[in-house]
Scaffold this motif. Structure first.
Motif, PDB file in Angstrom:
ATOM      1  N   ARG A  87       0.833  -1.210   0.000  1.00 36.61           N
ATOM      2  CA  ARG A  87       0.000   0.000   0.000  1.00 36.61           C
ATOM      3  C   ARG A  87       0.862   1.252   0.000  1.00 36.61           C
ATOM      4  N   GLY A  88       2.150   1.049   0.253  1.00 33.39           N
ATOM      5  CA  GLY A  88       3.081   2.161   0.212  1.00 33.39           C
ATOM      6  C   GLY A  88       4.417   1.673  -0.287  1.00 33.39           C
ATOM      7  N   LEU A 123      -6.286  -9.248  -6.710  1.00 30.85           N
ATOM      8  CA  LEU A 123      -7.309  -8.339  -6.213  1.00 30.85           C
ATOM      9  C   LEU A 123      -7.351  -8.381  -4.690  1.00 30.85           C
ATOM     10  N   GLY A 124      -7.627  -7.257  -4.080  1.00 29.70           N
ATOM     11  CA  GLY A 124      -7.662  -7.173  -2.628  1.00 29.70           C
ATOM     12  C   GLY A 124      -7.827  -5.726  -2.207  1.00 29.70           C
ATOM     13  N   PRO A 125      -7.642  -5.435  -0.935  1.00 24.50           N
ATOM     14  CA  PRO A 125      -7.858  -4.078  -0.430  1.00 24.50           C
ATOM     15  C   PRO A 125      -6.904  -3.043  -1.009  1.00 24.50           C
ATOM     16  N   HIS A 126      -5.804  -3.500  -1.621  1.00 18.03           N
ATOM     17  CA  HIS A 126      -4.869  -2.553  -2.226  1.00 18.03           C
ATOM     18  C   HIS A 126      -5.345  -2.074  -3.597  1.00 18.03           C
ATOM     19  N   PHE A 127      -6.423  -2.650  -4.116  1.00 16.19           N
ATOM     20  CA  PHE A 127      -7.010  -2.191  -5.370  1.00 16.19           C
ATOM     21  C   PHE A 127      -8.380  -1.580  -5.098  1.00 16.19           C
ATOM     22  N   GLY A 128      -8.593  -0.378  -5.625  1.00  9.85           N
ATOM     23  CA  GLY A 128      -9.883   0.280  -5.486  1.00  9.85           C
ATOM     24  C   GLY A 128     -10.803  -0.082  -6.646  1.00  9.85           C
ATOM     25  N   ALA A 129     -11.989   0.500  -6.630  1.00  8.92           N
ATOM     26  CA  ALA A 129     -12.956   0.223  -7.692  1.00  8.92           C
ATOM     27  C   ALA A 129     -12.484   0.771  -9.033  1.00  8.92           C
ATOM     28  N   THR A 130     -11.718   1.839  -9.002  1.00  9.88           N
ATOM     29  CA  THR A 130     -11.177   2.443 -10.213  1.00  9.88           C
ATOM     30  C   THR A 130      -9.680   2.696 -10.008  1.00  9.88           C
ATOM     31  N   PRO A 131      -8.923   2.911 -11.086  1.00 14.21           N
ATOM     32  CA  PRO A 131      -7.507   3.250 -10.915  1.00 14.21           C
ATOM     33  C   PRO A 131      -7.284   4.467 -10.023  1.00 14.21           C
ATOM     34  N   SER A 132      -8.137   5.448 -10.132  1.00 15.07           N
ATOM     35  CA  SER A 132      -7.994   6.641  -9.291  1.00 15.07           C
ATOM     36  C   SER A 132      -8.213   6.309  -7.817  1.00 15.07           C
ATOM     37  N   ASP A 133      -9.156   5.422  -7.540  1.00 16.34           N
ATOM     38  CA  ASP A 133      -9.381   4.984  -6.155  1.00 16.34           C
ATOM     39  C   ASP A 133      -8.154   4.255  -5.619  1.00 16.34           C
ATOM     40  N   THR A 134      -7.552   3.429  -6.468  1.00 17.82           N
ATOM     41  CA  THR A 134      -6.331   2.730  -6.055  1.00 17.82           C
ATOM     42  C   THR A 134      -5.225   3.724  -5.735  1.00 17.82           C
ATOM     43  N   ASP A 135      -5.056   4.713  -6.613  1.00 20.16           N
ATOM     44  CA  ASP A 135      -4.010   5.716  -6.407  1.00 20.16           C
ATOM     45  C   ASP A 135      -4.191   6.482  -5.097  1.00 20.16           C
ATOM     46  N   ALA A 136      -5.444   6.698  -4.705  1.00 19.92           N
ATOM     47  CA  ALA A 136      -5.710   7.423  -3.465  1.00 19.92           C
ATOM     48  C   ALA A 136      -5.232   6.653  -2.236  1.00 19.92           C
ATOM     49  N   GLY A 137      -5.016   5.342  -2.389  1.00 22.64           N
ATOM     50  CA  GLY A 137      -4.563   4.517  -1.273  1.00 22.64           C
ATOM     51  C   GLY A 137      -3.086   4.186  -1.304  1.00 22.64           C
ATOM     52  N   VAL A 138      -2.338   4.835  -2.187  1.00 23.59           N
ATOM     53  CA  VAL A 138      -0.901   4.569  -2.318  1.00 23.59           C
ATOM     54  C   VAL A 138      -0.097   5.695  -1.668  1.00 23.59           C
ATOM     55  N   THR A 139       0.918   5.319  -0.915  1.00 21.00           N
ATOM     56  CA  THR A 139       1.822   6.277  -0.282  1.00 21.00           C
ATOM     57  C   THR A 139       3.209   6.108  -0.875  1.00 21.00           C
ATOM     58  N   VAL A 140       3.823   7.215  -1.261  1.00 17.85           N
ATOM     59  CA  VAL A 140       5.167   7.204  -1.842  1.00 17.85           C
ATOM     60  C   VAL A 140       6.104   8.009  -0.954  1.00 17.85           C
TER      61      VAL A 140
END
Length: 261
Positions: A87-88, A123-140
């Motif tokens: 997730r990060g 697939l799992g909690p690290h993937f959102g419903a859309t690519p943008s949703d997934t990006d919102a859960g990524v920390t860099v």
């Protein structure tokens, strides 16, 4: 900061653990201990991609937030660990804002102005419903551990998509002129530099992360203003505990000293 992403600052520091061994059951137990995150080390850790995948699954099973440190600032590698469940992502040896921007773009899809390729195999909690949703859960997090990174600290922190920095104090102490990590002569400058990094991140509302040898050191860095703090490493904790148990069994007052990491 939400449970979905460690972006911005927390009310209390996030405290994590570091995994270097290819031992999924042990990794799961570490994750069950209550750490806010567990980072799987793909740079200096003793595991390959399959080991990292298994470790990230174990961290998720243990209920902690899975992070991964990649071995280099590679778009392919960053995408792979995120696909595997991280997730990060912590990216080492960042010297410039351009390098930081490349890392941030590699971690996000084109819908968020990134360059990550879409392939949700696991697939799992690290993937959102859309690519943008997934990006919102990524920390860099960009690692600050070189002279170049220090000189470009403000510019690196100002890069959009970089959620904060993570200090590697071992390499940073060498960059400051120490003959070996944490040489006594360099400690005052190292401490002042760490304080400056924490302030710079705080001023921008970004994460100030740091790697620590143990919980005692982690408490010091928390008081210094760091908000994302690694307090334990699997191999160092293993060494310390088995040494302590052996000392007790032999009636010794203390265990032999071993280097922590």
């Amino acid at each position: 900061m939400s449970d979905q992403a460690f972006a911005g600052q927390a009310q209390a520091p996030r405290v994590g653990a570091w995994v270097t061994l290819d031992a999924p059951v042990a990794t799961e137990q570490i994750a069950r201990a209550g750490f806010d995150y567990v980072c799987v080390d793909g740079q200096h850790g003793l595991l390959g991609y399959e080991g990292m995948l298994n470790a990230l699954i174990a961290v998720t099973a243990g209920g902690s937030m899975p992070f991964a440190r990649v071995s280099e600032n590679s778009a392919a590698e960053i995408g792979r660990v995120l696909d595997a469940g991280a997730r990060g992502v912590i990216v080492p040896l960042i010297d410039t804002a351009e390098e930081a921007r490349a890392a941030a773009e590699a971690a996000r899809y084109p819908t968020s102005a990134g360059r990550r390729s879409y392939g949700p195999m696991r697939l799992g909690p690290h993937f959102g419903a859309t690519p943008s949703d997934t990006d919102a859960g990524v920390t860099v997090l960009a690692m600050i551990e070189t002279r170049g990174g220090l000189e470009q600290l403000d510019a690196i922190l100002d890069v959009e998509g970089v959620d904060g920095v993570y200090v590697g104090p071992y390499d940073l102490s060498l960059a400051l002129g120490a003959a070996m990590p944490f040489e006594e002569v360099i400690l005052p400058e190292l401490d002042a530099t760490l304080g400056r990094i924490a302030v710079a991140a705080h001023e921008r509302g970004k994460i100030a992360g740091v790697h620590c040898a143990d919980g005692t050191q982690a408490a010091v860095r928390a008081a210094q203003g760091f908000t994302f703090i690694t307090a334990a490493t699997d191999i160092a904790s293993l060494r310390a505990d088995v040494g302590a148990q052996l000392a007790l069994a032999r009636g010794l007052r203390s265990a032999p000293q071993v280097r922590a990491y």
